[in-house]
Motif scaffolding. Structure first.
Motif, PDB file in Angstrom:
ATOM      1  N   LYS B 152       0.854  -1.193   0.000  1.00 42.95           N
ATOM      2  CA  LYS B 152       0.000   0.000   0.000  1.00 42.95           C
ATOM      3  C   LYS B 152       0.884   1.235   0.000  1.00 42.95           C
ATOM      4  N   LEU B 153       0.285   2.362  -0.403  1.00 46.19           N
ATOM      5  CA  LEU B 153       1.056   3.600  -0.414  1.00 46.19           C
ATOM      6  C   LEU B 153       1.089   4.193   0.992  1.00 46.19           C
ATOM      7  N   VAL B 154       2.222   4.799   1.354  1.00 47.68           N
ATOM      8  CA  VAL B 154       2.313   5.530   2.619  1.00 47.68           C
ATOM      9  C   VAL B 154       2.833   6.936   2.332  1.00 47.68           C
ATOM     10  N   GLU B 155       3.052   7.727   3.410  1.00 46.76           N
ATOM     11  CA  GLU B 155       3.510   9.109   3.198  1.00 46.76           C
ATOM     12  C   GLU B 155       4.781   9.141   2.351  1.00 46.76           C
ATOM     13  N   ASP B 156       5.068  10.267   1.814  1.00 47.77           N
ATOM     14  CA  ASP B 156       6.211  10.496   0.918  1.00 47.77           C
ATOM     15  C   ASP B 156       6.075   9.698  -0.371  1.00 47.77           C
ATOM     16  N   GLY B 157       4.868   9.196  -0.646  1.00 52.69           N
ATOM     17  CA  GLY B 157       4.678   8.452  -1.892  1.00 52.69           C
ATOM     18  C   GLY B 157       5.472   7.163  -1.955  1.00 52.69           C
ATOM     19  N   LYS B 158       5.812   6.610  -0.787  1.00 52.42           N
ATOM     20  CA  LYS B 158       6.524   5.324  -0.821  1.00 52.42           C
ATOM     21  C   LYS B 158       5.525   4.173  -0.788  1.00 52.42           C
ATOM     22  N   LEU B 159       6.002   3.029  -1.222  1.00 50.34           N
ATOM     23  CA  LEU B 159       5.155   1.844  -1.222  1.00 50.34           C
ATOM     24  C   LEU B 159       5.570   0.978  -0.038  1.00 50.34           C
ATOM     25  N   ARG B 160       4.603   0.689   0.842  1.00 46.29           N
ATOM     26  CA  ARG B 160       4.924  -0.196   1.961  1.00 46.29           C
ATOM     27  C   ARG B 160       4.585  -1.626   1.560  1.00 46.29           C
ATOM     28  N   VAL B 161       5.612  -2.449   1.478  1.00 46.93           N
ATOM     29  CA  VAL B 161       5.453  -3.820   0.995  1.00 46.93           C
ATOM     30  C   VAL B 161       5.644  -4.790   2.156  1.00 46.93           C
ATOM     31  N   THR B 162       4.709  -5.714   2.302  1.00 47.64           N
ATOM     32  CA  THR B 162       4.819  -6.739   3.346  1.00 47.64           C
ATOM     33  C   THR B 162       5.250  -8.044   2.704  1.00 47.64           C
ATOM     34  N   ARG B 163       6.170  -8.711   3.346  1.00 45.28           N
ATOM     35  CA  ARG B 163       6.524 -10.038   2.838  1.00 45.28           C
ATOM     36  C   ARG B 163       6.849 -10.969   3.990  1.00 45.28           C
ATOM     37  N   GLN B 164       6.831 -12.251   3.689  1.00 40.36           N
ATOM     38  CA  GLN B 164       7.201 -13.219   4.711  1.00 40.36           C
ATOM     39  C   GLN B 164       8.365 -14.044   4.215  1.00 40.36           C
ATOM     40  N   THR B 165       9.427 -14.096   5.013  1.00 39.23           N
ATOM     41  CA  THR B 165      10.570 -14.931   4.665  1.00 39.23           C
ATOM     42  C   THR B 165      10.515 -16.187   5.534  1.00 39.23           C
ATOM     43  N   GLU B 166      11.573 -16.998   5.450  1.00 43.04           N
ATOM     44  CA  GLU B 166      11.607 -18.214   6.270  1.00 43.04           C
ATOM     45  C   GLU B 166      11.519 -17.849   7.747  1.00 43.04           C
ATOM     46  N   LYS B 167      11.989 -16.650   8.091  1.00 41.99           N
ATOM     47  CA  LYS B 167      12.175 -16.340   9.509  1.00 41.99           C
ATOM     48  C   LYS B 167      11.265 -15.263  10.065  1.00 41.99           C
ATOM     49  N   ALA B 168      10.726 -14.413   9.213  1.00 45.41           N
ATOM     50  CA  ALA B 168      10.034 -13.255   9.770  1.00 45.41           C
ATOM     51  C   ALA B 168       9.029 -12.672   8.793  1.00 45.41           C
ATOM     52  N   VAL B 169       8.113 -11.882   9.362  1.00 44.23           N
ATOM     53  CA  VAL B 169       7.289 -11.031   8.522  1.00 44.23           C
ATOM     54  C   VAL B 169       8.011  -9.685   8.476  1.00 44.23           C
TER      55      VAL B 169
END
Ligand SMILES: Cc1cc2nc3c(=O)[nH]c(=O)nc-3n(C[C@H](O)[C@H](O)[C@H](O)COP(=O)(O)OP(=O)(O)OC[C@H]3O[C@@H](n4cnc5c(N)ncnc54)[C@H](O)[C@@H]3O)c2cc1C
Lengths: 360, 280
Positions: B152-169
């Protein structure tokens, strides 16, 4: 081979293959040290070296507070280690780590770079290759050397796992390849080995273009299938969650874990991260039970390193029987129930009961 | 937002069969489909458009038959399709493919409007390299995040990306423009809607660009622009196995047979004893 620069894409540098030497293996680290998956890549590096003895194996170790691990790859077979230990590498970003390796590769000109196809490796490997304008072959199951040209052959199953394609990178260097974790064993630890450790310093660092703003570790209580020594793997033939429960019971009696085929994952019987095979994981248990699994090539690719395979399948013609050690024809359900019962009884009676069993 | 989503038109590997005698692929009659792992990428693109407006453009480098794949995703709500097609693109490895796609994205930015994010799927079912996202990011000089589950978009026009790796979100704030690749089954794709299909039929929003349109040097595309070459294809070597098959009298017989085999097999017996009784 002499590369004719006129024929190359002008967006690529024109370099001659013989300007490049040595076999690099990228080391990945976490809070526990160097990952096993990256040490495993020393095995194909040694295979390539056995055919090209003039090449040195160089481990590339980058990160923060990682210098302490530099001896480890040497003990496992590396001849040299290049270390970049820098606070600015505290957080991994594909572009930053990638660029550090790209810059080192431009300086040292390795002939080969091997990367483990972990999540980070799959993210960063193709980035490194492309930034160097060279080729990369994903998920190799073996590596060899073309005797005529000296090119490294990256061997991978294309499309379906019954054939193997031999891929080479004749007119670009470095030649890059990845392999999934557990396709190769870690070469044995040899305390007596010594090697050179080269420390490189970073001057500038690439802007990551992104910031890690939140990190929530996920607790994994279960043993990962990659690490399990006994696996009870279920296929579509397991039919129901009740069947999966039986498999779990057998697994827990033996201190093992449950995994599955792609069809078992698709049917919701097991989690996607427990899928074994070409598009899942490669496993290397001492013992692998295949319950209601037909033995498709793409599945069997994931169990090439398994010690023994026991198959239970209702279909006497199932291909799994030609690819396992001990096969039993029959409906898995009563067989598993009996097996669990027999094991429980054995467990109560103690090790002496085994002699009795074998005497029968 | 202007979002590009990369798709591939692939043979349906589920339907591919082998000739057991020759070991060759039987491709005849095998239908092609949009690579299933591209759907979470398409869904993510459409969700971003739903939230922030703008347009979604699907891009594929393929022969003209892939128009069908573009039509399919137009039916899901994608606004335009771009087919990068030329005989000189044939035989491309991932470097040469990503090159053409990156040049396509540059042309979109120049002629249609600046692209904010390019989204790719987890991998393809026919070659599973997962290279293209990273390579396009490298050509364009954009940041890259793989295994994304949401954005989703956040302030400063950045994209906040969520991902899950083997160890963490993990959550990243990524500067735009950027390349994102989704994780396997990250999002459930929306169905095709008749109204979108009709709109696509009427508006015909599919554009084809060839090598001249993109202004590319033929030495950089297709077979010529591919550093990797297939040198040979052989059978997979067989793993040696005992292949002992037993047809039991009854389940108890089966269970005891298995245990006898395992406890008289040195390579596993000690291991099983340890598992059962905690000793060798
Ligand atoms: C590109 C590609 C990649 C792939 N990657 C993978 C991968 O990573 N992993 C993977 O596993 N597959 C993969 N596949 C899929 C693979 O081709 C097979 O479709 C899949 O492995 C079959 O799963 P299965 O053995 O569980 O199911 P099936 O092939 O349907 O077999 C079920 C078996 O259960 C047996 N059975 C049924 N009832 C019983 C019973 N009561 N008791 C005992 N036995 C019973 C049947 O006789 C049969 O042999 C891939 C395919 C492609 C094309």
């Amino acid at each position: 081979m002499k590369v004719n620069c006129e024929k190359l894409c002008p967006d690529w540098p024109c370099e001659q293959p013989d300007e490049f030497k040595d076999i690099w293996v990228v080391m990945e680290t976490d809070e526990h040290g160097i990952s096993e998956a990256s040490l495993q890549m020393l095995t194909p590096a040694k295979k390539i070296q056995s055919k090209k003895p003039e090449e040195k194996i160089v481990a590339v170790l980058i990160g923060y507070n990682i210098k302490q691990y530099a001896e480890i790859p040497i003990k496992h077979g590396a001849d040299k280690v290049i270390v970049v230990d820098d606070e600015r590498l505290k957080t991994y970003y594909p572009r930053v780590y990638g660029q550090v390796i790209v810059d080192l590769a431009k300086k040292y000109k390795p002939a080969v770079i091997l990367v483990s196809a972990t999540m980070k490796g799959r993210e960063m490997g193709p980035y490194i290759a492309n930034t160097l304008r060279t080729g990369i072959t994903a998920d190799c199951t073996d590596f060899d050397v073309d005797e005529k040209t000296g090119d490294v052959l990256m061997i991978r199953p294309p499309f379906a796992a019954i054939m193997l394609a031999y891929i080479k990178t004749p007119f670009r260097r470095p030649q890059m390849g990845t392999a999934r974790p557990n396709v190769f064993p870690v070469p044995p630890y040899d305390e007596s080995r010594t090697g050179e450790i080269i420390e490189e310093k970073l001057e500038t660092i690439m802007d990551p273009g992104m910031q890690l703003v939140n990190y929530v570790p996920v607790k994994k209580e279960e043993v990962l299938i990659e690490k399990a020594e006994i696996i009870v793997s279920v296929g579509k033939g397991i039919g129901s969650m009740d069947g999966v429960k039986l498999a779990e019971k057998l697994a827990s009696l033996l201190g093992g874990v449950v995994a599955g085929s792609r069809k078992a994952v698709d049917a919701g019987f097991v989690d996607p991260e427990r899928q074994v095979g070409q598009t899942g994981k490669s496993v290397k248990p001492v013992l692998y039970f295949a319950i209601g699994i037909s033995g498709a090539a793409q599945h069997m690719l994931g169990v090439r390193e398994a010690g023994r395979i026991v198959a239970i399948n209702i279909d006497p013609e199932a291909p799994i029987f030609k690819q396992s050690d001990y096969g039993v024809v029959g409906d898995y359900r009563p067989i598993l129930e009996a097996l669990i019962e027999e094991l429980q009884q054995l467990k109560e009676k103690g090790p002496e009961a085994i002699e009795e069993l074998l005497k029968e | 937002m202007r979002i590009v989503v990369g798709i591939k038109w692939v043979p349906n590997t589920q339907a591919v069969r082998f000739d057991p005698k020759t070991g060759t692929l039987i491709r005849a009659g095998v239908p092609s489909i949009v690579n299933p792992h591209d759907f979470p990428a398409i869904e993510l693109a459409l969700r971003l458009k739903d939230m922030y407006g703008g347009e979604v453009i699907a891009v594929t480098m393929a022969p003209p038959s892939a128009t069908q794949g573009l039509e399919h995703v137009l039916g899901m709500g994608v606004d335009k399709g771009i087919l990068l097609t030329d005989r000189k693109f044939a035989g491309a490895d991932t470097l040469a493919t990503s090159y053409v796609i990156a040049k396509g994205i540059e042309k979109i930015s120049k002629e249609i409007g600046p692209v904010d994010v390019a989204i790719f799927g987890h991998e393809t079912i026919d070659s599973s390299t997962a290279h293209i996202g990273a390579q396009v990011a490298s050509w364009l000089g954009w940041p890259y995040v793989y295994y994304a589950r949401d954005a989703k978009l956040v302030e400063d026009g950045k994209l906040r990306v969520t991902r899950q790796t083997e160890k963490a979100v993990e959550e990243y704030e990524v500067n735009l423009p950027a390349v994102v690749a989704t994780a396997i089954k990250a999002l459930k794709p929306r169905p095709v809607r008749l109204s979108y299909k009709l709109r696509a039929k009427i508006e015909k929003p599919i554009i084809a660009w060839n090598i001249e349109d993109l202004g590319l040097d033929p030495r950089c595309t297709g077979l010529k622009g591919s550093p990797t070459v297939v040198a040979n294809i052989t059978w997979m070597p067989e793993v040696p196995r005992k292949k002992i098959v037993y047809t039991p009298k009854d389940p108890r017989d089966a269970a005891r047979w298995i245990l006898k085999q395992l406890f008289s097999d040195e390579s596993v017996a000690g291991f099983l004893k340890k598992a059962l009784w905690g000793e060798e």
